[in-house]
Design a protein around this motif. Sequence first.
Motif, PDB file in Angstrom:
ATOM      1  N   MET A   1       0.843  -1.187   0.000  1.00 55.65           N
ATOM      2  CA  MET A   1       0.000   0.000   0.000  1.00 55.65           C
ATOM      3  C   MET A   1       0.884   1.245   0.000  1.00 55.65           C
ATOM      4  SD  MET A   1      -3.317   0.638   2.427  1.00 55.65           S
ATOM      5  CE  MET A   1      -3.949  -0.956   1.910  1.00 55.65           C
ATOM      6  N   LYS A   2       0.690   2.123  -0.973  1.00 55.71           N
ATOM      7  CA  LYS A   2       1.586   3.254  -1.158  1.00 55.71           C
ATOM      8  C   LYS A   2       1.506   4.261  -0.015  1.00 55.71           C
ATOM      9  CE  LYS A   2       2.901   6.830  -4.480  1.00 55.71           C
ATOM     10  NZ  LYS A   2       2.616   7.458  -5.793  1.00 55.71           N
ATOM     11  N   TYR A   3       0.278   4.602   0.392  1.00 59.41           N
ATOM     12  CA  TYR A   3       0.088   5.607   1.432  1.00 59.41           C
ATOM     13  C   TYR A   3      -0.422   4.965   2.724  1.00 59.41           C
ATOM     14  CZ  TYR A   3       0.506   9.022  -2.363  1.00 59.41           C
ATOM     15  OH  TYR A   3       0.941   9.774  -3.423  1.00 59.41           O
ATOM     16  N   LYS A   4       0.044   5.474   3.845  1.00 63.65           N
ATOM     17  CA  LYS A   4      -0.354   4.937   5.142  1.00 63.65           C
ATOM     18  C   LYS A   4      -1.793   5.330   5.471  1.00 63.65           C
ATOM     19  CE  LYS A   4       0.698   5.152  10.088  1.00 63.65           C
ATOM     20  NZ  LYS A   4       1.514   5.797  11.141  1.00 63.65           N
ATOM     21  N   ILE A   5      -2.552   4.366   5.967  1.00 61.00           N
ATOM     22  CA  ILE A   5      -3.899   4.660   6.454  1.00 61.00           C
ATOM     23  C   ILE A   5      -3.790   4.933   7.948  1.00 61.00           C
ATOM     24  CG2 ILE A   5      -6.237   3.778   6.772  1.00 61.00           C
ATOM     25  CD1 ILE A   5      -5.954   2.221   4.222  1.00 61.00           C
ATOM     26  N   THR A   6      -3.830   6.201   8.307  1.00 57.09           N
ATOM     27  CA  THR A   6      -3.692   6.625   9.703  1.00 57.09           C
ATOM     28  C   THR A   6      -4.932   6.214  10.497  1.00 57.09           C
ATOM     29  OG1 THR A   6      -4.739   8.749   9.232  1.00 57.09           O
ATOM     30  CG2 THR A   6      -2.323   8.617   8.960  1.00 57.09           C
ATOM     31  N   PRO A   7      -4.869   6.275  11.848  1.00 56.63           N
ATOM     32  CA  PRO A   7      -6.062   5.946  12.635  1.00 56.63           C
ATOM     33  C   PRO A   7      -7.285   6.775  12.249  1.00 56.63           C
ATOM     34  CG  PRO A   7      -4.136   5.994  14.049  1.00 56.63           C
ATOM     35  CD  PRO A   7      -3.683   6.489  12.711  1.00 56.63           C
ATOM     36  N   GLU A   8      -7.078   8.073  11.966  1.00 53.14           N
ATOM     37  CA  GLU A   8      -8.201   8.924  11.570  1.00 53.14           C
ATOM     38  C   GLU A   8      -8.850   8.404  10.292  1.00 53.14           C
ATOM     39  OE1 GLU A   8      -5.533  11.464  14.091  1.00 53.14           O
ATOM     40  OE2 GLU A   8      -5.229   9.995  12.490  1.00 53.14           O
ATOM     41  N   LEU A   9      -8.026   8.037   9.321  1.00 52.32           N
ATOM     42  CA  LEU A   9      -8.552   7.531   8.059  1.00 52.32           C
ATOM     43  C   LEU A   9      -9.123   6.125   8.217  1.00 52.32           C
ATOM     44  CD1 LEU A   9      -5.865   8.800   5.508  1.00 52.32           C
ATOM     45  CD2 LEU A   9      -8.112   9.784   6.008  1.00 52.32           C
ATOM     46  N   TYR A  46      -8.900  13.256   4.322  1.00 53.92           N
ATOM     47  CA  TYR A  46      -9.836  13.164   5.451  1.00 53.92           C
ATOM     48  C   TYR A  46     -11.080  14.009   5.191  1.00 53.92           C
ATOM     49  CZ  TYR A  46     -11.563  13.455  10.276  1.00 53.92           C
ATOM     50  OH  TYR A  46     -12.348  13.396  11.405  1.00 53.92           O
ATOM     51  N   GLU A  47     -10.870  15.251   4.798  1.00 60.03           N
ATOM     52  CA  GLU A  47     -11.986  16.173   4.581  1.00 60.03           C
ATOM     53  C   GLU A  47     -12.867  15.722   3.423  1.00 60.03           C
ATOM     54  OE1 GLU A  47     -10.149  19.982   4.199  1.00 60.03           O
ATOM     55  OE2 GLU A  47      -9.791  20.186   6.365  1.00 60.03           O
ATOM     56  N   GLU A  48     -12.247  15.176   2.385  1.00 56.38           N
ATOM     57  CA  GLU A  48     -13.027  14.687   1.246  1.00 56.38           C
ATOM     58  C   GLU A  48     -13.863  13.482   1.641  1.00 56.38           C
ATOM     59  OE1 GLU A  48     -14.465  14.761  -2.651  1.00 56.38           O
ATOM     60  OE2 GLU A  48     -13.270  16.243  -1.549  1.00 56.38           O
ATOM     61  N   ASP A  50     -14.988  12.800   4.562  1.00 56.31           N
ATOM     62  CA  ASP A  50     -16.035  13.167   5.513  1.00 56.31           C
ATOM     63  C   ASP A  50     -17.283  13.724   4.831  1.00 56.31           C
ATOM     64  OD1 ASP A  50     -16.205  12.939   8.451  1.00 56.31           O
ATOM     65  OD2 ASP A  50     -16.867  15.031   8.305  1.00 56.31           O
ATOM     66  N   LYS A  51     -17.138  14.125   3.582  1.00 60.18           N
ATOM     67  CA  LYS A  51     -18.299  14.598   2.827  1.00 60.18           C
ATOM     68  C   LYS A  51     -19.289  13.467   2.560  1.00 60.18           C
ATOM     69  CE  LYS A  51     -15.692  18.233   0.411  1.00 60.18           C
ATOM     70  NZ  LYS A  51     -15.171  18.679  -0.904  1.00 60.18           N
ATOM     71  N   SER A  52     -18.812  12.240   2.646  1.00 56.47           N
ATOM     72  CA  SER A  52     -19.705  11.099   2.393  1.00 56.47           C
ATOM     73  C   SER A  52     -19.962  10.238   3.631  1.00 56.47           C
ATOM     74  CB  SER A  52     -19.138  10.219   1.280  1.00 56.47           C
ATOM     75  OG  SER A  52     -17.887   9.667   1.650  1.00 56.47           O
ATOM     76  N   VAL A  53     -19.047  10.256   4.613  1.00 53.04           N
ATOM     77  CA  VAL A  53     -19.250   9.395   5.786  1.00 53.04           C
ATOM     78  C   VAL A  53     -19.703  10.166   7.032  1.00 53.04           C
ATOM     79  CG1 VAL A  53     -17.627   7.645   4.997  1.00 53.04           C
ATOM     80  CG2 VAL A  53     -16.797   9.475   6.471  1.00 53.04           C
ATOM     81  N   TYR A  54     -19.482  11.480   7.053  1.00 51.81           N
ATOM     82  CA  TYR A  54     -19.924  12.321   8.187  1.00 51.81           C
ATOM     83  C   TYR A  54     -19.482  11.751   9.540  1.00 51.81           C
ATOM     84  CZ  TYR A  54     -22.940  13.912   4.400  1.00 51.81           C
ATOM     85  OH  TYR A  54     -23.416  14.360   3.194  1.00 51.81           O
ATOM     86  N   ALA A  55     -18.248  11.318   9.602  1.00 55.64           N
ATOM     87  CA  ALA A  55     -17.754  10.662  10.813  1.00 55.64           C
ATOM     88  C   ALA A  55     -16.964  11.595  11.729  1.00 55.64           C
ATOM     89  CB  ALA A  55     -16.880   9.471  10.426  1.00 55.64           C
ATOM     90  N   ASN A  56     -16.765  12.827  11.310  1.00 57.48           N
ATOM     91  CA  ASN A  56     -15.863  13.718  12.049  1.00 57.48           C
ATOM     92  C   ASN A  56     -16.280  13.899  13.506  1.00 57.48           C
ATOM     93  OD1 ASN A  56     -13.561  15.690  12.049  1.00 57.48           O
ATOM     94  ND2 ASN A  56     -15.219  17.096  12.572  1.00 57.48           N
TER      95      ASN A  56
END
Length: 239
Positions: A1-9, A46-48, A50-56
């Motif tokens: 996986m190229k980019y790390k999936i952080t806990p927030e993501l 993250y911000e993108e 959240d437009k679909s999951v509303y998890a913030n």
Amino acid sequence: MKYKITPELQAQMYAMIAWNGKSREEAEEIIQELYSKFNGNERAVYEELDKSVYANDSIIAALNGIAKYEKELKTDAKYDKIIEILTNIHNKWVEGNTKKYDRGNSEKSLKNIFQHLPTELIGVEEVAKDLMFLAPFLKEMGIEVGEMQSTAYGAFIPNQEIRDAYNRAALSYLQSKNISSVEDLRDALPEIISQYESLQVEHPLKEARLDYMKKNIDTLVKSVEAKQDKEIFNDPERE
């Protein structure tokens, strides 16, 4: 996986699985594609999302809870403290969602009205819907609390330590209300509803929610009974 999936993501990834019907593989692919689109900018990803999951809001509540109990989470009492964090998150949900006692039709409303009861009555599977937002951050601290299912609309499955901690909290709550049977629960629920602070916040629909819950005590009793471990109630009919 190229980019790390952080806990927030990862928390948002869990929301994509649970709420948006994505498999884990699909959710990971979406995150990687967004990383590429935003040139590796994690905040933009993250911000993108959240437009679909509303998890913030749930993620912020999870982070605040961890910050509040950071020291306790390093002790043997950590799982009990996790239940306290989840209780605070649930209380805030009840306070902020008065209108959700009405789900648009009577069948759906009755099915979900139990969600407006105190944490100790709603069952560990329901609590796990908030736990999925805590889990990635706890894992980073070395605390395992369960596993997210990988299939579309999967759920977060709490581990035995969380289940045991939840049952301790539920049993303590029931004992504090002198509830040892389903009949005791039925008798106690009107007062529980009246005294649960999160149901008392001012809102145009405050009284409508309270009235609806009190008119549907039998439904609430059945929901609570079904969602608790069998051993919680000392009811001969449950043997």
